[in-house]
Scaffold this motif. Structure first.
Motif, PDB file in Angstrom:
ATOM      1  N   GLN A  25       0.841  -1.200   0.000  1.00  0.00           N
ATOM      2  CA  GLN A  25       0.000   0.000   0.000  1.00  0.00           C
ATOM      3  C   GLN A  25       0.874   1.249   0.000  1.00  0.00           C
ATOM      4  OE1 GLN A  25      -1.208   1.982   3.237  1.00  0.00           O
ATOM      5  NE2 GLN A  25      -0.413   0.634   4.845  1.00  0.00           N
ATOM      6  N   THR A  26       0.330   2.300  -0.584  1.00  0.00           N
ATOM      7  CA  THR A  26       1.086   3.542  -0.711  1.00  0.00           C
ATOM      8  C   THR A  26       0.474   4.680   0.101  1.00  0.00           C
ATOM      9  OG1 THR A  26      -0.158   4.130  -2.701  1.00  0.00           O
ATOM     10  CG2 THR A  26       1.912   2.929  -3.022  1.00  0.00           C
ATOM     11  N   GLU A  27      -0.536   4.380   0.914  1.00  0.00           N
ATOM     12  CA  GLU A  27      -1.282   5.418   1.620  1.00  0.00           C
ATOM     13  C   GLU A  27      -0.890   5.587   3.079  1.00  0.00           C
ATOM     14  OE1 GLU A  27      -3.467   7.552   0.190  1.00  0.00           O
ATOM     15  OE2 GLU A  27      -2.753   6.651  -1.676  1.00  0.00           O
ATOM     16  N   ASN A  28       0.070   4.815   3.537  1.00  0.00           N
ATOM     17  CA  ASN A  28       0.525   4.926   4.920  1.00  0.00           C
ATOM     18  C   ASN A  28      -0.590   4.621   5.924  1.00  0.00           C
ATOM     19  OD1 ASN A  28       2.753   5.402   6.632  1.00  0.00           O
ATOM     20  ND2 ASN A  28       1.995   7.444   7.140  1.00  0.00           N
ATOM     21  N   HIS A  29      -1.505   3.737   5.535  1.00  0.00           N
ATOM     22  CA  HIS A  29      -2.559   3.344   6.459  1.00  0.00           C
ATOM     23  C   HIS A  29      -2.010   2.432   7.540  1.00  0.00           C
ATOM     24  CE1 HIS A  29      -6.193   4.177   3.604  1.00  0.00           C
ATOM     25  NE2 HIS A  29      -5.559   5.265   4.003  1.00  0.00           N
ATOM     26  N   ARG A  30      -2.510   2.626   8.756  1.00  0.00           N
ATOM     27  CA  ARG A  30      -2.009   1.864   9.894  1.00  0.00           C
ATOM     28  C   ARG A  30      -2.461   0.401   9.844  1.00  0.00           C
ATOM     29  NH1 ARG A  30      -3.488   2.800  16.309  1.00  0.00           N
ATOM     30  NH2 ARG A  30      -2.370   0.947  17.063  1.00  0.00           N
ATOM     31  N   TYR A  31      -3.733   0.197   9.473  1.00  0.00           N
ATOM     32  CA  TYR A  31      -4.303  -1.139   9.565  1.00  0.00           C
ATOM     33  C   TYR A  31      -4.269  -1.850   8.215  1.00  0.00           C
ATOM     34  CZ  TYR A  31      -6.069   0.528  14.000  1.00  0.00           C
ATOM     35  OH  TYR A  31      -6.161   1.038  15.270  1.00  0.00           O
ATOM     36  N   MET A  32      -3.911  -3.118   8.250  1.00  0.00           N
ATOM     37  CA  MET A  32      -3.943  -3.944   7.037  1.00  0.00           C
ATOM     38  C   MET A  32      -4.572  -5.289   7.374  1.00  0.00           C
ATOM     39  SD  MET A  32      -0.338  -3.013   5.130  1.00  0.00           S
ATOM     40  CE  MET A  32      -0.883  -3.602   3.513  1.00  0.00           C
ATOM     41  N   TYR A  33      -5.283  -5.838   6.393  1.00  0.00           N
ATOM     42  CA  TYR A  33      -6.082  -7.042   6.621  1.00  0.00           C
ATOM     43  C   TYR A  33      -5.922  -8.014   5.454  1.00  0.00           C
ATOM     44  CZ  TYR A  33      -8.602  -3.621   9.543  1.00  0.00           C
ATOM     45  OH  TYR A  33      -8.934  -2.638  10.451  1.00  0.00           O
ATOM     46  N   TRP A  34      -6.044  -9.287   5.771  1.00  0.00           N
ATOM     47  CA  TRP A  34      -6.181 -10.316   4.748  1.00  0.00           C
ATOM     48  C   TRP A  34      -7.518 -11.026   4.946  1.00  0.00           C
ATOM     49  CZ3 TRP A  34      -3.829 -10.974   0.336  1.00  0.00           C
ATOM     50  CH2 TRP A  34      -2.509 -10.532   0.166  1.00  0.00           C
ATOM     51  N   TYR A  35      -8.313 -11.064   3.849  1.00  0.00           N
ATOM     52  CA  TYR A  35      -9.579 -11.769   3.839  1.00  0.00           C
ATOM     53  C   TYR A  35      -9.534 -12.846   2.753  1.00  0.00           C
ATOM     54  CZ  TYR A  35     -11.838  -7.994   6.517  1.00  0.00           C
ATOM     55  OH  TYR A  35     -12.200  -7.094   7.489  1.00  0.00           O
ATOM     56  N   ARG A  36     -10.390 -13.844   2.923  1.00  0.00           N
ATOM     57  CA  ARG A  36     -10.640 -14.767   1.832  1.00  0.00           C
ATOM     58  C   ARG A  36     -12.137 -14.743   1.512  1.00  0.00           C
ATOM     59  NH1 ARG A  36      -9.501 -20.973   3.275  1.00  0.00           N
ATOM     60  NH2 ARG A  36     -10.933 -21.236   1.501  1.00  0.00           N
ATOM     61  N   GLN A  37     -12.445 -14.891   0.220  1.00  0.00           N
ATOM     62  CA  GLN A  37     -13.833 -14.905  -0.210  1.00  0.00           C
ATOM     63  C   GLN A  37     -14.159 -16.250  -0.797  1.00  0.00           C
ATOM     64  OE1 GLN A  37     -14.962 -12.456  -3.543  1.00  0.00           O
ATOM     65  NE2 GLN A  37     -17.128 -12.724  -3.135  1.00  0.00           N
ATOM     66  N   ASP A  38     -15.181 -16.871  -0.256  1.00  0.00           N
ATOM     67  CA  ASP A  38     -15.632 -18.174  -0.731  1.00  0.00           C
ATOM     68  C   ASP A  38     -17.146 -18.151  -0.892  1.00  0.00           C
ATOM     69  OD1 ASP A  38     -13.333 -18.894   1.642  1.00  0.00           O
ATOM     70  OD2 ASP A  38     -13.012 -19.721  -0.364  1.00  0.00           O
ATOM     71  N   PRO A  39     -17.669 -18.875  -1.874  1.00  0.00           N
ATOM     72  CA  PRO A  39     -19.129 -18.925  -2.062  1.00  0.00           C
ATOM     73  C   PRO A  39     -19.839 -19.368  -0.792  1.00  0.00           C
ATOM     74  CG  PRO A  39     -17.986 -19.961  -3.900  1.00  0.00           C
ATOM     75  CD  PRO A  39     -16.935 -19.686  -2.861  1.00  0.00           C
TER      76      PRO A  39
END
Lengths: 112, 112
Positions: A25-39
């Protein structure tokens, strides 16, 4: 919108191999997340980070690990890929807690 | 345990009419709610949010209503346009908690 780049965008891997997905990311955001999408499951949180080297588990963290050595990068590692980890993975960032999160374009991972 | 539920997997609406998407939640601690829109092969994009101190928030054609006693929120889109065809996710968080919990999504199809 936050500049969020996920790599790779597509990957096919074999069962039992380690896999690392990258979020930048290039926005210097503090929080980062990983999600998964499944049907049928929507978006489920795997791991998240609230600062450099500060991470915590989400609801589906088994079989995954993360690292954040710099503000801009958040890595998701599948230690030993299984077919159940075939999914679309999304990275997201947020400037502050309880604000909108911005998502990357996703990585489609297939484990054969 | 699905804390955020979207019980309608799909919805079809005639162009120009109102689209109403519904979301129910079980965790009474949730106090911030968001709607996201997702096109195929793209990441979700933020649409509109509402905090628990309000019962309505409006942004152009999009209005979100929150009924805290019923633990229910809805997204109204009026008038519906073909470009609104997408999957819509509702999400919720607890103040002070960095995590967003997503519903399973509703696929909206606008019929020309």
């Amino acid at each position: 919108d936050a500049g969020i780049t996920q790599s790779p965008r597509h990957k096919v891997t074999e069962t039992g191999t380690p896999v690392t997905l990258r979020c930048h990311q290039t926005e210097n955001h503090r929080y980062m997340y990983w999600y998964r999408q499944d049907p049928g499951h929507g978006l489920r949180l795997i791991h998240y980070s609230y600062g450099v080297k500060d991470t915590d588990k989400g609801e589906v963290s088994d079989g995954y690990s993360v690292s954040r050595s710099k503000t801009e990068d958040f890595l998701l590692t599948l230690e030993s890929a299984t077919s159940s980890q075939t999914s679309v993975y999304f990275c997201a960032t947020a400037k502050e807690a309880n604000t909108e999160a911005f998502f990357g374009q996703g990585t489609r991972l297939t484990v054969v | 345990d699905q804390q955020v539920k979207q019980n309608s997997p799909s919805l079809s609406v005639q162009e120009g009419r109102i689209s109403i998407l519904n979301c129910d939640y079980t965790n009474s601690m949730f106090d911030y709610f968001l709607w996201y829109k997702k096109y195929p092969a793209e990441g979700p994009t933020f649409l509109i949010s509402i905090s628990s101190i309000k019962d309505k928030n409006e942004d152009g054609r999009f209005t979100v209503f929150l009924n805290k006693s019923a633990k229910h929120l809805s997204l109204h889109i009026v008038p519906s346009q073909p470009g609104d065809s997408a999957v819509y996710f509702c999400a919720a968080s607890v103040h002070g908690n960095e995590k967003l919990t997503f519903g399973t999504g509703t696929r909206l199809t606008i019929i020309p």
